[in-house]
Design an enzyme around this catalytic site. Structure first.
Site, short mmCIF file in Angstrom:
data_model
loop_
_atom_site.label_atom_id
_atom_site.label_comp_id
_atom_site.label_asym_id
_atom_site.label_seq_id
_atom_site.Cartn_x
_atom_site.Cartn_y
_atom_site.Cartn_z
N ASP A 103 25.05 -3.57 -7.55
CA ASP A 103 26.44 -3.14 -7.41
C ASP A 103 26.43 -1.68 -6.99
O ASP A 103 25.61 -0.91 -7.48
CB ASP A 103 27.19 -3.28 -8.74
CG ASP A 103 27.40 -4.73 -9.10
OD1 ASP A 103 27.03 -5.59 -8.29
OD2 ASP A 103 27.91 -4.99 -10.20
N HIS A 162 28.24 3.48 -8.97
CA HIS A 162 28.62 2.38 -9.85
C HIS A 162 28.55 2.74 -11.34
O HIS A 162 29.58 3.01 -11.95
CB HIS A 162 27.79 1.15 -9.54
CG HIS A 162 28.26 -0.07 -10.26
ND1 HIS A 162 29.52 -0.57 -10.09
CD2 HIS A 162 27.65 -0.87 -11.17
CE1 HIS A 162 29.67 -1.64 -10.85
NE2 HIS A 162 28.55 -1.85 -11.52
N HIS A 175 20.83 -2.44 -12.35
CA HIS A 175 21.51 -1.58 -13.32
C HIS A 175 21.74 -2.34 -14.61
O HIS A 175 21.41 -3.52 -14.72
CB HIS A 175 22.80 -1.00 -12.76
CG HIS A 175 23.85 -2.02 -12.45
ND1 HIS A 175 23.79 -2.82 -11.33
CD2 HIS A 175 24.98 -2.38 -13.10
CE1 HIS A 175 24.84 -3.62 -11.30
NE2 HIS A 175 25.59 -3.38 -12.37
N HIS A 214 27.27 -11.95 -4.78
CA HIS A 214 28.12 -11.30 -5.77
C HIS A 214 29.55 -11.16 -5.25
O HIS A 214 30.08 -10.05 -5.11
CB HIS A 214 27.54 -9.92 -6.11
CG HIS A 214 28.00 -9.36 -7.42
ND1 HIS A 214 29.22 -8.77 -7.57
CD2 HIS A 214 27.43 -9.31 -8.63
CE1 HIS A 214 29.36 -8.36 -8.82
NE2 HIS A 214 28.28 -8.69 -9.49
N HIS A 267 23.67 -8.37 -14.68
CA HIS A 267 22.51 -8.07 -13.85
C HIS A 267 21.22 -8.04 -14.66
O HIS A 267 20.14 -8.04 -14.09
CB HIS A 267 22.71 -6.74 -13.14
CG HIS A 267 23.77 -6.81 -12.08
ND1 HIS A 267 23.50 -6.98 -10.76
CD2 HIS A 267 25.12 -6.79 -12.18
CE1 HIS A 267 24.63 -7.05 -10.08
NE2 HIS A 267 25.63 -6.93 -10.92
N GLU A 311 26.24 -6.68 -2.32
CA GLU A 311 27.31 -7.29 -3.12
C GLU A 311 28.58 -7.28 -2.28
O GLU A 311 28.70 -6.52 -1.31
CB GLU A 311 27.53 -6.48 -4.39
CG GLU A 311 28.04 -5.07 -4.14
CD GLU A 311 29.22 -4.69 -5.03
OE1 GLU A 311 29.96 -5.59 -5.42
OE2 GLU A 311 29.37 -3.49 -5.32
#
Lengths: 937, 622
Positions: free
Chosen positions: B178, B157, B68, B437, B73, B203
């Site tokens: 995420d 997310h 994303h 993460h 990221h 994550e």
């Protein structure tokens, strides 16, 4: 094989011949219609290619087949089936066989042998599946024939090993629908091995094809539906299916688990990986709760829905569903709900929230935290937060059902319901408000909860606000601040949306009468009275002031000390409001004043009630009369009617009964006007039972007889009389057929005598018929009208347009103007199809408008709200004029008649039910000033 | 032994700089390529020299996947592709592709223009980098090459966030990026099918937290804002008694303003939607302002990617696109001084600089104003100070600012909590789980839970540490229809999931495998069939003649082997199916008969059974 087939074909052929010989007996019937079977036979023989044959069959399937020619058609189809090589044609024939065997009046046992025979020789899987479907149709048609069912089950079991999922599906379906219920009956009867249907179906829970697995579960559910008690062992099997890869399997498995849990709620099952044991229903509840967080929303909806009906669950498990066991950085944390509650109980509510207020407290033992297998834990928290609103609605409904059965749970789920008032989808908000209303008997709102509830009053959607008013009507509030808060918010609502006036007043009425002691300390503040000074008199027309007064007066009803706090003008206002808004302001026992109406304590039983006795007596007096003629009778009737009407006005509880009886008496009195009146009685009251309907119809019959006599006296010539006579006799016949069951109750009545003389009447000339009728009418006695348990008169009030405007509604002629109509309907059954709006123009032209079904809302039992737009249009007028708007109740007498079996079947078309026979105006008409202007060029 | 190797270059036991190398069946994939917020030196980007030691990036990596558009990221992407040098494909979803360059450009501006860093990537590099991007749709299977395929799943997310399944043959890895398991006001919940990967890389930001229902948070938030904006209304003015009360606080309503500092793209949109719908429902009139710039640009794309949003927005966008705000307008600096209630969203989120700080200074003096902090604040920022209760702030130039306005904290986070992570693991049913993460200490707890409750092994490598997982890939073998049907005909039971034994010949040819019947194999290979027979002699003590012995053997076998076809042939031998038994007299000992049993290789089972049976001797003739 081929030889065998040929032989089979030959056999079948000979059978056909025999069949035709038998049909000679019924030749008489068949001559009247062109033989369908013959035509089909010719068509099929003509067909050169499979496509052609298929076309003929499709054409044939469009028309229905009469019961008596079904057998012939079936023979021809079968004959063709044996010859056919193309599987698609065979498939169609098989499906036709199924359709035909469903024909009413045809007993399909004669084609069963053939069907099973062709099944054994069939190779195509699709055709096989279709044939099994046909067998299913045959089997369900013959539910009593044990032998046939056994045979069919046998056939199904044989084909269960088929490689095609379609065939296995159908077999399971067949087993589910026909699997025998009582083993003992068939054990020795046929010598057939008794099959344990449940065991067989259970084996297919682990089939490789998900469709077959689903079908197996469905078949099991079908068995349950048919009353077969499922074994408890199925539970463990079903639990395994919960982790299936396919959603339809999981969805069905959830249902099955639910069924088993309802069957064996108290059995004990072990918890895997521990020595403990719990009740089966609790275990199932935990499992279904787990499915609320399934990956497929179909399963989630299913699971949420079923949770609601698991009432036997222990409260310990139930309460877990609302508890998510929060933690933050491995330390236990309290939920916002718990914090709010604590703040409230510690008395420092409304202190601003601080950073770190939600700081986690004690350390959590890492070993004890269970993240997945916590069963019911937080199921509803998940369900209510779901992505799909379908799941959320289902969860709210389930909460509602569980809360209704468990008060302690209701208390707990309150916070969550209140939170749902902020959902993004209106439907969900509305549903949660309704739910809250349903459980409101069990709960008392805390102040902070009330605050959240009241915040929704500002919603711009009318439905939401009204639902919320309904909710407040039946809410318990715990403190006087709560009442104050509610009042303030309602007034805010009133200023923002003045159209809510009525609904808010009503809401305050209930709020006041429910919490008299809480209102009491608020009175001086609310009325802004001052111990020493006189304050200015408030404006009597201010809706907000009226709202406050409604609250106070209703509270004062049960709180005698309250009127002492009123100032002079309050008393005056009371008198005014008691008159103008009598439905909102109750009768009060005010010091130094007469009671406005006799204070009848409502706890007296209706039978001991003197007014009820009075009603009974007056009715009995009338029923003792024998004939209509004497002058005294009529007078008595008139008096009685007057008495009853007055009684109805005085006693609102008896209004329905009194009015109903009065109307009946008036009918007696005014037989000529009877037609209208009977229709009114039949359709304007809800709760009328069959007994009454008979009498009403009887009355109508008498009126018709009377009409006939009157016409005979006045009309010239005999020709019209013939028609009328015949029609009348038809109606008598119709009456007899419809109410055959009730005839014994009509001893000595007009109809009783009429039916005695029926043979004579049939043959008599009109003049003679009239004569007979005349004497019979004179001799007939009153029928005692049994009072129904519950009777309500349908009524309607048009709230908008109010009819007070002096400003005409101007519009260009030829175009339309939309007029908003807002009305409340009381006790109208099925308003969507019966309530119409009538607009009559000054030129006598009248329009009937059918409101859309969506325009009706149902705010409470027996009440409806019509909010619609009516389009007006007219040619140009020179000056404004008034049109009348009123509501009509459309009726159709045949829709009320109890269905006898002989009209039920066939094409007793639905059109009869919906057509309008006549209308009864049931609201006051409202005048609307309009002015169509000529179009400007 | 085939294996999957995973090496985190970033995000291993850490938050930020997500970058994970995965080698699966000889293919190398890089998952995410992010920057670290906490560093401004070399450590902010992943250490690509780990790969470049052995050669060029393009030669080593088969593809790069970006989950994303958040900078942790994708922030290192231009550096990685343009400055280190990578020319292979970069996969991301379409919203990410659209919004990512805006964020990268913003990041570049702050780093170069504000902090004056040299040797940073340029705008042109961002453009060039984005040219290498291949967009993927949700649930679309993209063939990177003949063997490697990837597939995107919805992750919640932020708009366009996706989880990726990387698959080579029967081996697969799922990387979540995420994700959020609870839906919010503008996005749905993450969803994955039961894909049973060999490894799930997830994550674990909130590994030790179970969150409260989001509804409470939302309700609180709305109530606070609403109360502040509405305060001072003249409620009782409708009749004289009330008017007196109302007049006590007569005069113009004081300026009542709400400041909401926002940082993360995505959270701003959620709060906007929340307020917008609330304003609409409650028919409120107070204006809501939105600081221009980055978020506004991104909002443009939010309007376009409706299929990526939640059910409500998707269903109603035909009537009205929820992102076309009616009540929310762009903010202008001059508005901060205008009277009357208002709500302002301003950046940055921690009140440490920029517009949000300016507005805060203006409004802080009025106790009726309010600031709502929707996220976490780093120590040292103004945001952190006021949240911890400090009422007097020292600003630049020795100014002291007294904070009278109300300070509220609300946590809006879009990561899955511990329960959510477990739920995802349960949905995907992986064979192994790998945590990234997140903080090491928290991961430890989750690791233990996953191992305990799912009974799968769980790993949590640190940066640069390699995890090697042996896999047992299944090899597909084609079976000839004839053979299959023949085996099926031998009885089909419903428990078809159970393994079954069948006889056939496996032909391996040009790296494909086929299972055929032995006859066909012989035919294909052009070989003649050889018969393999086992012969065995069994000595029987029997004084009678050979023929009689044969008869006795025959009757004995007939009675024992009821299911088999036992025949006594005219030449005196006995056959059981295809097994031949002949009786002969012993050359030396006439009292002993020798039974010659002979069977083919195919009948081994029956033959050995028969010999053992005969060795036991015959029953005494009655």
């Amino acid at each position: 094989m081929a030889a065998h087939l040929k032989k089979r074909v030959y056999e079948e052929f000979t059978k056909v011949v025999q069949q035709q010989q038998e049909e000679i007996a019924t030749k008489k019937l068949r001559l009247t219609k062109p033989s369908k079977s013959a035509a089909l036979h010719i068509d099929l023989c003509k067909a050169t290619s499979p496509a052609d044959a298929l076309q003929y069959l499709l054409q044939f399937a469009r028309k229905p087949v009469e019961a008596e020619s079904v057998e012939g058609v079936v023979r021809i189809l079968l004959e063709h089936y044996y010859k056919e090589n193309d599987p698609s044609v065979r498939l169609k024939i098989a499906s036709l066989l199924g359709l035909l065997s469903k024909t009413a009046g045809f007993s399909p046992d004669c084609i069963m042998d053939d069907a099973i025979n062709i099944l054994q020789n069939e190779k195509s899987h699709q055709v096989l599946a279709q044939l099994l479907d046909t067998l299913l149709a045959i089997g369900t048609k013959l539910p009593d024939n044990q032998a046939i069912q056994m045979r069919l089950v046998d056939v199904a079991c044989k084909h269960l090993t088929d490689t095609s999922h379609g065939v296995r599906n159908k077999c399971l379906q067949l087993l589910g629908n026909l699997g025998s219920l009582e083993k003992s009956v068939t054990k020795d009867a046929e010598g057939l091995a008794v099959r344990d249907v449940q065991k067989i179906i259970g084996d297919y829970f682990s089939d490789q094809d998900p469709r077959v697995r689903t079908a197996a579960i469905k078949a099991m559910l079908q068995l349950h539906e048919r009353g077969l008690k499922l074994y408890q062992t199925i539970y463990t099997q079903a639990c395994k299916l919960l982790s299936d890869d396919y959603e339809q399997v999981r969805s069905a498995a959830v249902q099955l688990i639910w069924v088993v849990s309802q069957l064996y709620p108290e059995s004990i099952v072990p918890i895997p990986s521990s020595n403990e044991e719990i009740r089966l229903v609790d275990d199932a509840f935990g499992k279904i709760c787990h499915m609320v967080s399934d990956s497929s929303w179909v399963v989630r909806v299913q699971a949420s829905k079923l949770l609601g009906s698991m009432e036997q669950v222990s409260s310990h498990f139930l309460e877990q569903t609302l508890d998510k066991k929060l933690m933050s950085d491995l330390r236990r944390k309290r939920t916002a709900h718990e914090r709010a509650k604590e703040l409230y109980t510690s008395g420092e509510f409304s202190s601003g929230r601080k950073w770190g207020d939600d700081a986690p407290k004690e350390e959590v033992d890492t070993g004890a935290v269970n993240l997945i297998e916590s069963g019911a834990c937080g199921a509803f928290v998940h369900g209510l937060e779901d992505e799909m609103y379908e799941v959320r609605i289902a969860a709210v409904e389930a909460l509602c059902m569980l809360a209704q059965s468990s008060p302690s749970f209701a208390e707990k789920c309150l916070d969550f319901l209140v939170d749902m008032f902020n959902d993004e989808i209106e439907e969900v908000r509305l549903q949660s408000i309704h739910t809250m209303r349903k459980i409101s008997n069990n709960i008392t709102l805390r102040e902070d909860q009330l605050d959240t509830v009241l915040a929704v009053l500002e919603d711009s959607s009318r439905d939401i606000r009204e639902a919320l008013h309904e909710l407040l009507c039946c809410t318990n509030v715990s403190t006087k601040e709560g009442i104050h808060l509610a009042l303030v918010e309602l007034l805010k609502n009133l200023t923002k949306y003045p159209t809510d006036k009525d609904s808010i007043w009503k809401c305050l009425k209930f709020l006041g009468s429910r919490h008299p002691t809480l209102v009491l300390p608020l009175v001086p503040e609310l009325l802004s009275t001052h111990p020493f000074f006189d304050t200015a008199e408030p404006d009597m027309d201010d809706p907000a002031y009226i709202a406050v007064l409604v609250l106070i007066f209703n509270a004062a009803k049960t709180c005698p000390t309250m009127p002492a706090l009123f100032s002079d003008h309050t008393f005056r206002h009371y008198a005014y409001l008691r008159d103008s808004l009598s439905h909102l302001v109750p009768a009060l026992r005010l010091p130094g004043r007469k009671l406005v109406s006799s204070a009848l304590s409502p706890n007296i039983m209706p039978h001991e009630d003197p007014s009820h006795q009075f009603l009974q007596q007056s009715l009995e007096r009338v029923y003792s009369l024998q004939h209509l003629d004497p002058q005294g009778t009529q007078e008595l009737l008139e008096f009685t009617i007057r008495d009853l009407q007055r009684l109805g006005e005085l006693q609102s509880e008896l209004a329905g009964v009194a009015d109903f009886s009065a109307t009946y008496l008036r009918c007696q009195l005014l037989l000529i006007k009877i037609m209208e009146e009977t229709y009114k009685m039949e359709f304007m009251y809800s709760g009328v039972e069959n007994k009454q309907v008979v009498i009403i119809h009887h009355m109508r019959l008498q009126a018709k007889a009377l009409q006939l006599i009157v016409t005979a006296r006045t009309a010239r010539g005999v020709d019209p009389l013939f028609g009328m006579c015949e029609k009348f006799l038809q109606e008598v016949d119709f009456f007899q057929r419809c109410f055959i069951a009730d005839l014994p109750h009509l001893q000595d009545s007009f109809v009783d005598k009429l039916l005695d003389l029926m043979p004579r009447l049939m043959t008599s000339k009109p003049a003679e018929v009239v004569k007979i009728l005349h004497t019979m009418l004179r001799q007939s006695t009153f029928l005692h009208l049994p009072l129904p348990e519950q009777i309500h008169k349908a009524s309607a009030t048009i709230i908008e347009p109010a009819g007070e405007s002096d400003n005409p509604l101007r519009f260009t002629s030829g175009l339309v103007v939309a007029l908003d109509v807002d009305a409340t309907l009381e006790h109208v059954q099925d308003p969507q199809s019966t309530v119409k709006v009538q607009v009559s123009y000054p030129d006598g032209q009248a329009q009937m408008i059918h409101p859309k079904p969506a325009d009706f809302r149902n705010p409470g039992p027996g009440r409806h709200r019509l909010i619609t737009q009516v389009y007006l249009s007219h040619t140009a007028w020179t000056e404004p004029c008034q049109v009348e708007v009123r509501l009509l109740l459309a009726y159709n007498s045949s829709s009320r008649i109890p269905k006898s079996p002989w009209i039920e079947g066939g094409e007793m078309s639905s059109q009869v039910e919906t057509s309008i026979e006549g209308t009864i105006p049931f609201s006051k008409s409202v005048k609307v000033y309009i002015m169509p202007k000529p179009a400007r060029r | 032994m085939p294996e999957i190797r995973v090496t985190p270059l970033g995000a291993g036991q850490d938050v930020g700089r997500s970058c994970i190398l995965v080698s699966i069946a000889g293919k190398n994939v890089m998952l995410d390529c992010g920057m670290h917020m906490g560093f401004s030196d070399d450590r902010r980007f992943p250490d690509f020299s780990y790969i470049t030691r052995s050669g060029r990036l393009t030669d080593f990596l088969d593809c790069v996947i970006i989950s994303h558009f958040h900078l942790d990221h994708c922030g290192a992407l231009p550096y990685f592709s343009e400055m280190v040098g990578y020319d292979g494909p970069i996969y991301m979803t379409q919203p990410t592709q659209a919004i990512c360059p805006i964020l990268l450009e913003d990041y570049r501006k702050i780093a170069v223009d504000k902090k004056g860093e040299a040797n940073f990537f340029t705008s042109q590099m961002i453009k060039d980098c984005m040219k290498k991007v291949v967009a993927v749709h949700l649930h679309q299977t993209v063939q990177v090459d003949d063997e490697l395929e990837i597939k995107a799943y919805y992750a919640g997310h932020v708009l366009g966030a996706a989880m990726f399944q990387i698959k080579v043959g029967s081996e697969s890895v799922v990387y979540t990026g995420d994700y959020n398991m609870t839906p919010d006001r503008h996005l749905g919940a993450a969803w994955i099918d039961k894909c049973r990967p060999n490894l799930l890389i997830t994550e674990s930001t909130y590994a030790t937290t179970i969150r409260d229902s989001k509804r409470c948070r939302e309700r609180d938030f709305l109530k606070k804002v609403h109360e502040t904006v509405e305060r001072g209304g003249k409620l009782w003015a409708r009749w004289p008694g009330g008017a007196a009360r109302g007049s006590s606080r007569a005069g113009l309503p004081p300026p009542l303003q709400v400041l909401i500092p926002v940082f993360a793209l995505g959270r701003a949109q959620e709060l906007c939607i929340l307020l917008e719908t609330f304003w609409e429902r409650m028919d409120l009139k107070a204006p809501i302002y939105f600081s221009t710039g980055l978020t506004e640009k991104a909002n443009h794309y939010y309007k376009l990617f409706i299929p990526w949003t939640n059910q409500k927005i998707r269903k109603t966008f035909v009537q009205r696109n929820m992102f076309e705000f009616k009540h929310i307008k762009a903010f202008d600096r001059a508005f901060a001084d205008s009277p009357g209630p208002m709500v302002v969203f301003a950046t940055p989120g921690m009140l440490h600089a920029g517009q949000s700080l300016q507005i805060f200074r203006k409004w802080a003096g009025n106790e009726k104003n309010m600031v709502i902090m929707p996220g976490y604040c780093v120590q040292g920022t103004v945001g952190h100070k006021i949240l911890s209760g400090q009422r007097k702030l020292e600003m630049e130039g020795r100014q002291v600012l007294e904070v009278k306005m109300q300070v509220e904290y609300m946590s809006f986070s879009a990561h899955a909590d511990a329960k959510g992570i477990m739920q995802l693991v349960g949905q995907a049913e992986p064979e192994n789980v790998l945590l990234v993460h997140g903080e090491a200490k928290k991961m430890e707890f989750l690791k233990q839970k996953i191992e305990q409750e799912f009974r799968v092994s769980c790993y949590m490598p640190a940066n640069g540490e390699t995890v090697t997982l042996p896999t047992s890939p299944s090899i597909p073998v084609g079976i000839s229809l004839g053979l299959l049907k023949r085996e099926m005909a031998q009885g089909l039971l419903p428990d078809a999931k159970k393994p079954r034994l069948l006889h056939g010949t496996l032909i391996m040819k040009d790296s494909n495998f086929r299972l055929v019947s032995s006859e066909q194999a012989l035919k294909e290979l052009g070989l003649a069939e050889h018969q393999l027979r086992f012969t065995c002699r069994v000595h029987l003590h029997d004084t009678r003649k050979e023929q009689e012995t044969a008869v006795r053997v025959y009757s004995h076998l007939k009675s024992v082997l009821k299911d088999h076809c036992v025949q006594h042939l005219p030449d005196g031998s006995v056959t059981v199916e295809s097994i031949l038994i002949q009786a002969a007299a012993h050359s030396e000992d006439p009292g002993t008969k020798v039974l010659l049993v002979s069977w083919t290789y195919q009948d081994e089972e029956l033959g050995s059974y028969l010999t053992s049976l005969l060795k036991k001797g015959l029953p005494q003739a009655s």
